[in-house]
Each structure stands twice: as C-alpha cells, then as structure tokens.
Design a protein around this motif. Structure first.
Motif, PDB file in Angstrom:
ATOM      1  N   ARG A 339     -23.138 -25.293  -3.488  1.00  0.00           N
ATOM      2  CA  ARG A 339     -21.894 -25.961  -3.879  1.00  0.00           C
ATOM      3  C   ARG A 339     -21.952 -26.422  -5.328  1.00  0.00           C
ATOM      4  O   ARG A 339     -20.988 -26.269  -6.086  1.00  0.00           O
ATOM      5  N   ILE A 340     -23.090 -26.965  -5.716  1.00  0.00           N
ATOM      6  CA  ILE A 340     -23.241 -27.429  -7.094  1.00  0.00           C
ATOM      7  C   ILE A 340     -23.249 -26.254  -8.065  1.00  0.00           C
ATOM      8  O   ILE A 340     -22.568 -26.285  -9.106  1.00  0.00           O
ATOM      9  N   ARG A 341     -23.986 -25.214  -7.729  1.00  0.00           N
ATOM     10  CA  ARG A 341     -24.070 -24.038  -8.609  1.00  0.00           C
ATOM     11  C   ARG A 341     -22.701 -23.393  -8.811  1.00  0.00           C
ATOM     12  O   ARG A 341     -22.397 -22.874  -9.891  1.00  0.00           O
ATOM     13  N   ALA A 342     -21.845 -23.447  -7.789  1.00  0.00           N
ATOM     14  CA  ALA A 342     -20.509 -22.852  -7.902  1.00  0.00           C
ATOM     15  C   ALA A 342     -19.657 -23.564  -8.943  1.00  0.00           C
ATOM     16  O   ALA A 342     -18.756 -22.971  -9.528  1.00  0.00           O
ATOM     17  N   THR A 361     -19.489 -30.771 -11.606  1.00  0.00           N
ATOM     18  CA  THR A 361     -19.297 -31.098 -10.190  1.00  0.00           C
ATOM     19  C   THR A 361     -20.518 -31.822  -9.657  1.00  0.00           C
ATOM     20  O   THR A 361     -21.652 -31.500 -10.030  1.00  0.00           O
ATOM     21  N   SER A 362     -20.273 -32.794  -8.811  1.00  0.00           N
ATOM     22  CA  SER A 362     -21.351 -33.562  -8.174  1.00  0.00           C
ATOM     23  C   SER A 362     -22.350 -34.087  -9.198  1.00  0.00           C
ATOM     24  O   SER A 362     -23.548 -34.153  -8.941  1.00  0.00           O
ATOM     25  N   GLN A 363     -21.824 -34.407 -10.406  1.00  0.00           N
ATOM     26  CA  GLN A 363     -22.615 -34.994 -11.488  1.00  0.00           C
ATOM     27  C   GLN A 363     -23.609 -34.005 -12.116  1.00  0.00           C
ATOM     28  O   GLN A 363     -24.593 -34.394 -12.736  1.00  0.00           O
ATOM     29  N   TRP A 364     -23.335 -32.705 -11.967  1.00  0.00           N
ATOM     30  CA  TRP A 364     -24.105 -31.650 -12.613  1.00  0.00           C
ATOM     31  C   TRP A 364     -23.200 -30.848 -13.537  1.00  0.00           C
ATOM     32  O   TRP A 364     -22.016 -30.654 -13.251  1.00  0.00           O
TER      33      TRP A 364
END
Length: 427
Positions: A339-342, A361-364
């Motif tokens: 999910r983060i990599r996307a 996304t998600s702080q990344w």
C-alpha cells in the motif's frame, strides 16, 4: 570582488572543516568554555554545532526508550571483508550528473557534499557498503528527524491492515477531545496522507511561523510565568484552525504526524514508543535500543523525535523491501508495504521540484520513478531509500547545514539511482 568575498564568508564550513572532532565540540574534562554546546539556549541545533548534536539529543531533551527487548540481536548478513572493500572502491568511484548540474560528480564527492555522517547500503539482503563519519560511530546513534513520521505512518498502516484502525473514520470519532480543532472533521486517511486543511507553517526561516509556537508548546522545559500558549503536543492540536479543505491537496505539516500518533495510541492503548518496540524493534532483531524525545507531559514526538542506530534503520528498510518479513519471520501483512509503495494521489502532490512525479502516503515519500522507489525522509539529509527493482535499501544519516532536503536532493537522488543501477549488474 567585494560581493564575492562577502558570499565566501557566508558559505558554511565544508564537511571536513565542520567535523565535530576537528572543531573540538565537547572534548575535554571539562571542555573549553567556547566548545560547550548548551541547552536551554537552543544553540545546539545551529550549524556547525548541529554536527555534534545530532548524535547527542538525549543530552538536551528528555526521551522515552524504544526497547529492543532482552533478546540477542540478529546480525545483518555481510559480504566478506574483501568483497566489501571492492564494492566500496567501485561505489565511491561511480559518477552521476546532479539534477540541473553541468559537471559529473562521484559518489564519494556526494558524501562530503551532503555532510554525510553514516551510510549503509544493503543489496539482496546483504550489507555491501557501510561508512561512518562526523559524530557517528559504529555503535552510535543519530537523530532520524522526520523519518520518525514514517515509523508513525508504518505503525498506523499496520493497524489499518489488521482491522484495528478504520482509516475512513473522522478524527473526532476516535479523539472526541479534539473539540473544534480543524482536525476534528478530517479522516484518519487524510491525516495519514497529510491532505488535511489545517493552518500550520513550517518555514524554519520565519521566526513567527507556527513551528515555533508548536516548539514552545512541546518544550519539556518549565514554561515562563507569562506563557499563555498550549502546553504539549496534544493541547496544540486541540486549537488548530482550518486552512483550506480536507482532501484537496498534500501539505507537508508535522502536526499531522502528531495527530496520527495520538490516534494510534488511542486505538492501540500504547504510546508510539511502546508500539514501535513491540511491533518493530523487538521483532526485527535490532541491535540497539532507540529513543524518542517527549514533551513536558511525556508525549513522544511522533513527527520527528526518534534517534536510532544506522543498521537498525537498515533493518526497517529491509522490512519494507521484503513486505513485512525479516529473518524468516513475518512482522506485518504484506499489504502494508504494498500500500505504501503504491503511493498516494500524484495530482494532490506539488511544491517539491526535486520530486516532480512524486506522491505521499502513510507518511512515506513515493518517487514513482522507473525503479518504484520510495523513502522515509528527514531534514538535514536523513533517508531510508527503498528501491524494489534493485533490491536495495540505502540509509543515510547527515548533518547538512540547512534543513531543506530540496537543497540536498540534486546530489542525492541521482547518486541513489546510480548506485542502484550499479548493484543491478551484480549477482
């Protein structure tokens, strides 16, 4: 001629000349008066003192431990000493063109240009490159700055994947005491992705920016008798006014991270330090405890307070690269890393010219480059850079004179790509 001389005088000391060992900060028993770095004078984060302080934050501020537990660390796999020596020679000699540059730069030159304190590269699960400089030693720890946000975001994404946190809920449904703060009507996902419409300026160069009001609220030192502002991170969050519409655009604002820290603490019943210890440090074979600064009420700084060892952040990068597994154990569902990599919505991402196609996304930070790379990032040059295509994790600690990573990216991001492409030629 005169203006050139003035500019030369204003230029910061080089990495070599500002090395804290060269300048003699805090050396001696006692150190000379002019070599003492102090708190509460707040000079400890000014350059060149910064280059010593990033390895010594708990000497200035109270902290909570992120415990690795009582178990023995699981050593990272390494190439043989001869192989690492050969890789070091070849990597140091790699050349690349900086963004908008006119002359090639070597990898070794980029380390000094970015005031690198520590650099670790893991390829296909093995350490192939490791260097320490400045204040950092092999057994030392370094401030992670806003890479802390990515730990907070990772913990939140884990709770979402496990069904313990509903990302569609409004903040006020989880934290009723948020009151009439602008955060009240934001969703958890909007907080995670920093697409909230909240008023907050993080311009470090502006002495009247909100960041300094926030810092005053967060200070663990006794408040002045005439102080009338909020006391602690969470009191500050309860009085944040609106600025724009939730969900419209990405705005990098640290208060989102501390709001997220409050949310995950409430739903998990644990502080972010306890949760990071339980879900990450204890299980990934960490070799050192980390620590996290706290405000005057003991609330950990979820937006930037972690200090950790270089190799342990390498382990965190491996967890992301290997979709939740390390040392043959699964620590969280694969969908967390996926999910983060996307990435987030690139159409909402703007204002970062060195990351033209990026998202958050998600702080990344997600680059959407040809290797699908994404990263945790912190001011003054901190990064955990994950390149799935090259099977590479790169961790850098640094103490660049100014905070903005936009000043460092031109000689960092092309360097990371160059070393990734080099590693892809290796078995």
């Amino acid at each position: 001629m005169g203006s050139h001389a003035a500019h030369a005088q204003q230029a910061p000391l080089s990495a070599q000349d500002s090395d804290p060992r060269v300048l003699g900060w805090m050396q001696g028993f006692p150190p000379p008066e002019d070599k003492i770095i102090t708190q509460p004078d707040s000079v400890y984060f000014s350059f060149p003192r910064l280059r010593w302080s990033v390895c010594h934050l708990r000497e200035f501020l109270p902290t909570e431990e992120i415990s690795k537990g009582l178990g023995a660390p699981v050593p990272l796999p390494y190439l043989t000493p001869d192989e690492i020596g050969q890789y070091a020679k070849e990597i140091d000699a790699l050349t690349f063109m900086p963004i908008d540059g006119k002359e090639q730069m070597t990898w070794a030159q980029s380390l000094d240009a970015n005031y690198t304190d520590g650099l670790l590269i893991i390829h296909k699960g093995k350490v192939v490159y490791e260097k320490y400089s400045g204040c950092l030693t092999e057994d030392g720890k370094h401030a992670a700055m806003s890479m802390t946000k990515s730990v907070t975001g990772l913990l939140a994404q884990i709770l979402v994947a496990e069904g313990k946190l509903d990302e569609t809920k409004l903040v006020r449904d989880i934290i009723p005491e948020i009151g009439k703060s602008a955060f009240a009507t934001a969703t958890v996902r909007q907080v995670m992705d920093m697409t909230t419409g909240v008023k907050y300026s993080e311009n470090y160069a502006d002495p009247k920016a909100d960041i300094w009001v926030y810092s005053a609220a967060a200070s663990p030192l006794p408040k002045a008798k005439d102080y009338k502002g909020p006391n602690g991170y969470w009191e500050y969050l309860q009085q944040v006014p609106a600025d724009g519409k939730h969900g419209d655009a990405f705005h990098y604002k640290t208060i989102n991270s501390d709001m997220l820290g409050w949310i995950i603490s409430r739903v998990s019943g644990k502080s972010v330090t306890e949760l990071a210890s339980e879900r990450l440090w204890r299980k990934m074979g960490a070799e050192q405890d980390a620590y996290q600064t706290v405000d005057g009420k003991g609330v950990p700084f979820a937006g930037g307070g972690i200090t950790a060892g270089l190799r342990d952040l390498g382990r965190l990068g491996l967890l992301m690269l290997n979709e939740g597994t390390i040392n043959g154990k699964r620590l969280f569902p694969a969908e967390v890393s996926q999910r983060i990599r996307a990435g987030g919505d690139p159409s909402k991402f703007a204002g970062f010219p060195t990351i033209p196609n990026g998202s958050y996304t998600s702080q990344w930070w997600v680059f959407h480059n040809k290797h699908g790379a994404y990263a945790a990032r912190g001011v003054h040059g901190q990064t955990i850079y994950v390149d799935p295509t090259a099977e590479m994790v790169l961790v850098r600690f640094a103490s660049f004179p100014t905070a903005a990573n936009g000043r460092i990216d031109p000689t960092s991001l092309p360097a990371y790509q160059a070393v990734a492409e080099y590693l892809m030629t290796k078995e």
